[in-house]
Design a protein around this motif. Sequence first.
Motif, PDB file in Angstrom:
ATOM      1  N   PHE A 167       0.818  -1.210   0.000  1.00 19.45           N
ATOM      2  CA  PHE A 167       0.000   0.000   0.000  1.00 19.45           C
ATOM      3  C   PHE A 167       0.858   1.269   0.000  1.00 19.45           C
ATOM      4  N   ILE A 168       2.013   1.200   0.645  1.00 17.80           N
ATOM      5  CA  ILE A 168       2.932   2.343   0.608  1.00 17.80           C
ATOM      6  C   ILE A 168       3.475   2.514  -0.808  1.00 17.80           C
ATOM      7  N   ALA A 169       3.866   1.408  -1.433  1.00 17.62           N
ATOM      8  CA  ALA A 169       4.359   1.472  -2.817  1.00 17.62           C
ATOM      9  C   ALA A 169       3.262   1.968  -3.755  1.00 17.62           C
TER      10      ALA A 169
ATOM     11  N   ASN B 254      -1.256  -7.958 -15.265  1.00 20.58           N
ATOM     12  CA  ASN B 254      -1.318  -9.311 -14.707  1.00 20.58           C
ATOM     13  C   ASN B 254      -1.705  -9.297 -13.231  1.00 20.58           C
ATOM     14  N   LEU B 255      -1.180  -8.335 -12.490  1.00 19.89           N
ATOM     15  CA  LEU B 255      -1.524  -8.233 -11.073  1.00 19.89           C
ATOM     16  C   LEU B 255      -3.014  -7.976 -10.904  1.00 19.89           C
ATOM     17  N   VAL B 256      -3.554  -7.051 -11.691  1.00 18.64           N
ATOM     18  CA  VAL B 256      -4.989  -6.746 -11.601  1.00 18.64           C
ATOM     19  C   VAL B 256      -5.816  -7.987 -11.936  1.00 18.64           C
ATOM     20  N   GLU B 257      -5.436  -8.691 -13.000  1.00 24.42           N
ATOM     21  CA  GLU B 257      -6.171  -9.901 -13.383  1.00 24.42           C
ATOM     22  C   GLU B 257      -6.081 -10.976 -12.310  1.00 24.42           C
ATOM     23  N   ASP B 258      -4.904 -11.189 -11.752  1.00 22.58           N
ATOM     24  CA  ASP B 258      -4.740 -12.183 -10.684  1.00 22.58           C
ATOM     25  C   ASP B 258      -5.595 -11.831  -9.473  1.00 22.58           C
ATOM     26  N   LEU B 259      -5.598 -10.568  -9.105  1.00 24.29           N
ATOM     27  CA  LEU B 259      -6.388 -10.145  -7.945  1.00 24.29           C
ATOM     28  C   LEU B 259      -7.884 -10.246  -8.223  1.00 24.29           C
ATOM     29  N   ARG B 260      -8.301  -9.994  -9.457  1.00 26.49           N
ATOM     30  CA  ARG B 260      -9.727 -10.169  -9.816  1.00 26.49           C
ATOM     31  C   ARG B 260     -10.128 -11.638  -9.672  1.00 26.49           C
ATOM     32  N   ARG B 261      -9.274 -12.531 -10.166  1.00 26.72           N
ATOM     33  CA  ARG B 261      -9.552 -13.966 -10.029  1.00 26.72           C
ATOM     34  C   ARG B 261      -9.612 -14.362  -8.555  1.00 26.72           C
ATOM     35  N   LYS B 262      -8.647 -13.870  -7.793  1.00 25.18           N
ATOM     36  CA  LYS B 262      -8.605 -14.190  -6.370  1.00 25.18           C
ATOM     37  C   LYS B 262      -9.838 -13.663  -5.645  1.00 25.18           C
TER      38      LYS B 262
ATOM     39  N   ARG C 276      -6.471  -4.735  -2.038  1.00 26.83           N
ATOM     40  CA  ARG C 276      -5.314  -4.777  -2.938  1.00 26.83           C
ATOM     41  C   ARG C 276      -5.743  -4.603  -4.392  1.00 26.83           C
ATOM     42  N   LEU C 277      -6.861  -5.236  -4.781  1.00 29.85           N
ATOM     43  CA  LEU C 277      -7.386  -5.100  -6.135  1.00 29.85           C
ATOM     44  C   LEU C 277      -7.760  -3.652  -6.422  1.00 29.85           C
ATOM     45  N   LYS C 278      -8.393  -3.000  -5.476  1.00 30.63           N
ATOM     46  CA  LYS C 278      -8.796  -1.601  -5.657  1.00 30.63           C
ATOM     47  C   LYS C 278      -7.574  -0.719  -5.914  1.00 30.63           C
ATOM     48  N   GLU C 279      -6.522  -0.920  -5.141  1.00 33.56           N
ATOM     49  CA  GLU C 279      -5.296  -0.129  -5.306  1.00 33.56           C
ATOM     50  C   GLU C 279      -4.670  -0.369  -6.679  1.00 33.56           C
ATOM     51  N   ALA C 280      -4.559  -1.631  -7.066  1.00 28.67           N
ATOM     52  CA  ALA C 280      -3.933  -1.969  -8.351  1.00 28.67           C
ATOM     53  C   ALA C 280      -4.763  -1.437  -9.520  1.00 28.67           C
ATOM     54  N   ALA C 281      -6.084  -1.567  -9.425  1.00 25.15           N
ATOM     55  CA  ALA C 281      -6.960  -1.086 -10.501  1.00 25.15           C
ATOM     56  C   ALA C 281      -6.893   0.437 -10.611  1.00 25.15           C
ATOM     57  N   GLU C 282      -6.842   1.142  -9.481  1.00 23.70           N
ATOM     58  CA  GLU C 282      -6.715   2.595  -9.501  1.00 23.70           C
ATOM     59  C   GLU C 282      -5.410   3.020 -10.187  1.00 23.70           C
ATOM     60  N   LEU C 283      -4.344   2.335  -9.857  1.00 21.36           N
ATOM     61  CA  LEU C 283      -3.052   2.667 -10.459  1.00 21.36           C
ATOM     62  C   LEU C 283      -3.071   2.390 -11.967  1.00 21.36           C
ATOM     63  N   LEU C 284      -3.622   1.264 -12.357  1.00 20.69           N
ATOM     64  CA  LEU C 284      -3.701   0.936 -13.780  1.00 20.69           C
ATOM     65  C   LEU C 284      -4.559   1.969 -14.523  1.00 20.69           C
ATOM     66  N   ASN C 285      -5.677   2.377 -13.942  1.00 19.60           N
ATOM     67  CA  ASN C 285      -6.515   3.403 -14.561  1.00 19.60           C
ATOM     68  C   ASN C 285      -5.783   4.735 -14.654  1.00 19.60           C
ATOM     69  N   LEU C 286      -5.034   5.072 -13.636  1.00 11.77           N
ATOM     70  CA  LEU C 286      -4.270   6.321 -13.645  1.00 11.77           C
ATOM     71  C   LEU C 286      -3.269   6.330 -14.798  1.00 11.77           C
ATOM     72  N   VAL C 287      -2.594   5.203 -14.993  1.00 11.60           N
ATOM     73  CA  VAL C 287      -1.603   5.102 -16.070  1.00 11.60           C
ATOM     74  C   VAL C 287      -2.295   5.098 -17.440  1.00 11.60           C
ATOM     75  N   ALA C 288      -3.386   4.368 -17.539  1.00  9.93           N
ATOM     76  CA  ALA C 288      -4.066   4.217 -18.833  1.00  9.93           C
ATOM     77  C   ALA C 288      -4.799   5.496 -19.263  1.00  9.93           C
ATOM     78  N   ASN C 289      -5.322   6.251 -18.317  1.00  9.68           N
ATOM     79  CA  ASN C 289      -6.182   7.379 -18.650  1.00  9.68           C
ATOM     80  C   ASN C 289      -5.543   8.755 -18.472  1.00  9.68           C
ATOM     81  N   SER C 290      -4.291   8.804 -18.138  1.00 12.72           N
ATOM     82  CA  SER C 290      -3.647  10.116 -17.947  1.00 12.72           C
ATOM     83  C   SER C 290      -3.057  10.629 -19.238  1.00 12.72           C
TER      84      SER C 290
END
Length: 155
Positions: A82-84, A113-121, A141-155
Amino acid sequence: MATKHSQKCCEKLVEAGAVDTLLKLIRSVSRSIPDQEVLKHALSTLRNLARYSHLAEVLLDCSGSVQTILWEFVRNKEEGYFIASELLKKICSIPRGVEAVRNSPSLLKRLHNLVEDLRRKAGYENRNGRGLVAKEQVERRLKEAAELLNLVANS
């Protein structure tokens, strides 16, 4: 920590070369409990430095910084995750930080891959209902990873 409260303290640390030292430290720690405590403090210090955009730029100038932080984000399952995540969000709040992640296909793939793994989990935890604590942790953890992926994809 002084870096949490003082921009001047953050600037002095950067001037003294602390960013490179902290990144080397992060790369060298093991999975032992004492090392994980050191890792949390190193990531927290970098997170505090990245609150200031001009210091986040310095962090981006360090070779392998984004890769190192993202690697810790992907492999850590405890508080360091969460710090990272917070640190990566601060880095990606500036255009150059987003570009640093986007310009590395391997980093993007790891994040996807992390987002997909966490969605499956999370789906597995919802179906099996083993424990509320485990379910909440995976969802957080999924929420954090998805937020980061959206930030990268939509910025």
